[in-house]
Design an enzyme around this catalytic site. Structure first.
Site, mmCIF file in Angstrom:
data_model
loop_
_atom_site.group_PDB
_atom_site.id
_atom_site.type_symbol
_atom_site.label_atom_id
_atom_site.label_comp_id
_atom_site.label_asym_id
_atom_site.label_seq_id
_atom_site.Cartn_x
_atom_site.Cartn_y
_atom_site.Cartn_z
ATOM 1 C CD GLU A 71 0.017 -14.520 -15.771
ATOM 2 O OE1 GLU A 71 0.458 -13.590 -16.452
ATOM 3 O OE2 GLU A 71 -1.183 -14.659 -15.495
ATOM 4 C CG PHE A 72 3.445 -10.260 -12.117
ATOM 5 C CD1 PHE A 72 2.380 -10.055 -11.245
ATOM 6 C CD2 PHE A 72 4.551 -10.962 -11.666
ATOM 7 C CE1 PHE A 72 2.425 -10.526 -9.943
ATOM 8 C CE2 PHE A 72 4.598 -11.440 -10.362
ATOM 9 C CZ PHE A 72 3.547 -11.222 -9.497
ATOM 10 C CG ASN A 108 -4.126 -9.611 -11.501
ATOM 11 O OD1 ASN A 108 -3.264 -8.971 -12.096
ATOM 12 N ND2 ASN A 108 -4.479 -10.826 -11.858
ATOM 13 C CG PHE A 155 -3.393 -0.178 -14.821
ATOM 14 C CD1 PHE A 155 -2.155 -0.399 -15.392
ATOM 15 C CD2 PHE A 155 -4.391 -1.133 -14.985
ATOM 16 C CE1 PHE A 155 -1.902 -1.548 -16.119
ATOM 17 C CE2 PHE A 155 -4.150 -2.281 -15.716
ATOM 18 C CZ PHE A 155 -2.912 -2.486 -16.276
ATOM 19 C CB CYS A 210 -5.986 -11.869 -15.477
ATOM 20 S SG CYS A 210 -4.848 -13.148 -16.018
ATOM 21 N NE ARG A 227 -9.221 -16.291 -22.051
ATOM 22 C CZ ARG A 227 -8.105 -16.943 -21.672
ATOM 23 N NH1 ARG A 227 -8.183 -17.929 -20.807
ATOM 24 N NH2 ARG A 227 -6.937 -16.592 -22.159
#
Ligand code: UDX
Ligand code: UDX
Length: 433
Positions: free
Chosen positions: A151-152, A208, A249, A260, A327
């Site tokens: 998954e992205f 990632n 980014f 993640c 998280r």
């Protein structure tokens, strides 16, 4: 590409599993999502969605006829053409991914005497697919195929990311299994990258790592900007327009968090180390991020001196806006450091219920959090913070210090309202330079 509906079982009703299940139902497939937490399943059966993810509740409601929830493995597997695994894979103490939930799912599978494909959605170390293949064979599940379909999806935009992705990655041991998984996505316009299983697993980890590297890169540029008088926001704009670099980014801030990046960087670092390779760049990316989370503390010191008994308001707790996910949120590190230094910490977030944050007072509005504060820190760039009447808020603070950890506010009007403002990687407040 055939568009005939399939039966999909999804194991794991978390952020990834729920989005996967709801989106496959939206594509016309019949989906059963299974989870081990009975309360979670009971809530979903009452149409209550246990997580905050924009658009998900509507999607689940709209596809109610094709989307069911159960705690029962047999019911989930019954007639399934695909068994998606979307359980969590958190880091262990060694930094390796904890695959115990994945193995539990594989070991729970009943005897299956027809063709179906187990598809790994969870992020796993390279080589996991091969191990799962062996385990399926050991269990006599030879008819069951295996594919990796990482998954992205980013939290907050996960539904859109799933239905309008940049690409779909499918790695399989057998072409027919890869073909089937690719067909399952019919209706989604996107290039499909087909590969072997190990490469698909690595694509996820490398994607990632590339994104994290960009964040740590721009954060280091920001730190040098601060030391030299440049403005990282302008610098990011200036380099991002170079098509070879691109604009995404490049937002400097107080570091990346979430479910993640932190865990996947550790998992990739450890994966390399286990194979005898020291991944220097990734180690630096991780270290830069750890230091970045603490930079705000230094800024507070420079304006307030000792933080003992100083009242500091943290605005935003979630690791990024539009999610309730805490998280690895930078807010946790900040709150912990501030409390350790003897500060009084008061926090606000529009969706996170921070009442379990030990020692942190929770306010129900940014204005309430700032009341009587010595400093406010923008931790998460929630859009609500752009609408705050900062001039009025400043009038209620003990000292008007604002640290903008996400460079979201225009400093000029704040300074005009008497604030001492510091962003990340931006020219220092002319008043204090
Ligand atoms: C996912 C992935 O699976 C992870 O590998 C990826 O890198 C990030 O996202 P996520 O959906 O965010 O995890 O995790 P979480 O929200 O914790 O959901 C996992 C769900 O799996 C939980 O609801 C948990 O109860 C369930 N689970 C766990 C099972 O159904 N079976 C198990 O054996 C263990
Ligand atoms: C990420 C990936 O984007 C997604 O493809 C993958 O499947 C899961 O991990 P997510 O963690 O949900 O998604 O959020 P993302 O938007 O990528 O942000 C991650 C962290 O990086 C956040 O803490 C965010 O604040 C930070 N970030 C992001 C920056 O500090 N600067 C940026 O320019 C972008």
């Amino acid at each position: 590409m055939s568009t005939s509906p399939s039966r999909v079982a999804v194991f794991g009703a978390g952020y990834v599993g729920l989005v996967t299940g709801a989106c496959f139902a939206e594509l016309g497939h019949s989906v059963v999502v299974r989870d081990v937490i009975p309360e979670r399943i009971a809530a979903l059966q009452r149409s209550e969605v246990p997580i905050y993810e924009p658009g998900l509740e509507e999607l689940i409601a709209r596809n109610g006829e094709r989307l069911h929830f159960t705690g029962d493995v047999g019911e989930a597997i019954d007639g399934a053409d695909f068994v998606y695994i979307a359980v969590g894979t958190p880091p262990t103490y060694s930094g390796d991914a904890d695959l115990s939930a994945v193995w539990t799912v594989i070991d729970e599978l009943p005897a299956i005497d027809r063709r179906c494909v187990v598809v790994m959605k969870s992020t796993v170390p390279v080589g996991t697919g091969l191990k799962v293949r062996h385990r399926l064979d050991e269990r006599g599940l030879n008819l069951v195929g295996y594919a990796s379909n990482p998954e992205f999806t980013a939290e907050g935009t996960a539904v859109k990311d799933f239905l309008h992705p940049d690409r779909i990655v499918v790695g399989a041991f057998k072409d027919e299994d890869g073909d089937a998984v690719a067909r399952l996505h019919a209706g989604i316009e996107a290039p499909v990258v087909r590969s072997d299983v190990a490469s698909a697993e690595m694509i996820k980890l490398a994607a990632n790592a590339a994104l994290m590297t960009r964040i740590s890169f721009i954060n280091e540029i920001a730190n040098v900007c601060e030391a030299t008088g440049a403005d990282v926001v302008r610098v990011a704009e200036g380099i991002g327009l170079d098509r070879r670099i691109g604009p995404s980014f490049l937002r400097a801030g107080i570091g990346f968090g979430g479910s993640c990046f932190p865990k996947d960087s550790l998992a990739l670092k450890q994966l390399a180390a286990n194979s005898g390779y020291h991944f220097q760049l990734l180690n630096a990316v991780i270290e830069v991020n750890e230091l970045q989370k603490r930079r705000v503390i230094g800024k507070l010191h420079s304006h307030l001196g000792s933080l003992r008994n100083k009242r500091v308001a943290l605005l935003g707790l979630a690791f990024k806006p539009h999610t309730d996910d805490m998280r690895e949120a930078p807010s946790l590190v900040l709150a912990g450091r501030l409390l350790a230094e003897g500060a009084d910490v008061i926090a606000w977030d529009p969706v996170v219920d921070g009442h379990d944050l030990h020692g942190v007072e929770i306010a129900d509005a940014p204005e309430a959090a700032a009341l009587g504060a010595d400093a406010v820190v923008i931790v998460t760039e929630w859009p609500q913070l752009a609408d705050v009447d900062w001039a009025a808020v400043g009038g209620t603070m003990r000292t008007r210090v604002l640290i903008d950890g996400r460079n979201m506010l225009d400093p000029a009007p704040l300074r005009a309202a008497g604030f001492t403002v510091e962003g990340i990687g931006r020219a220092a407040d002319p008043g204090i330079a």
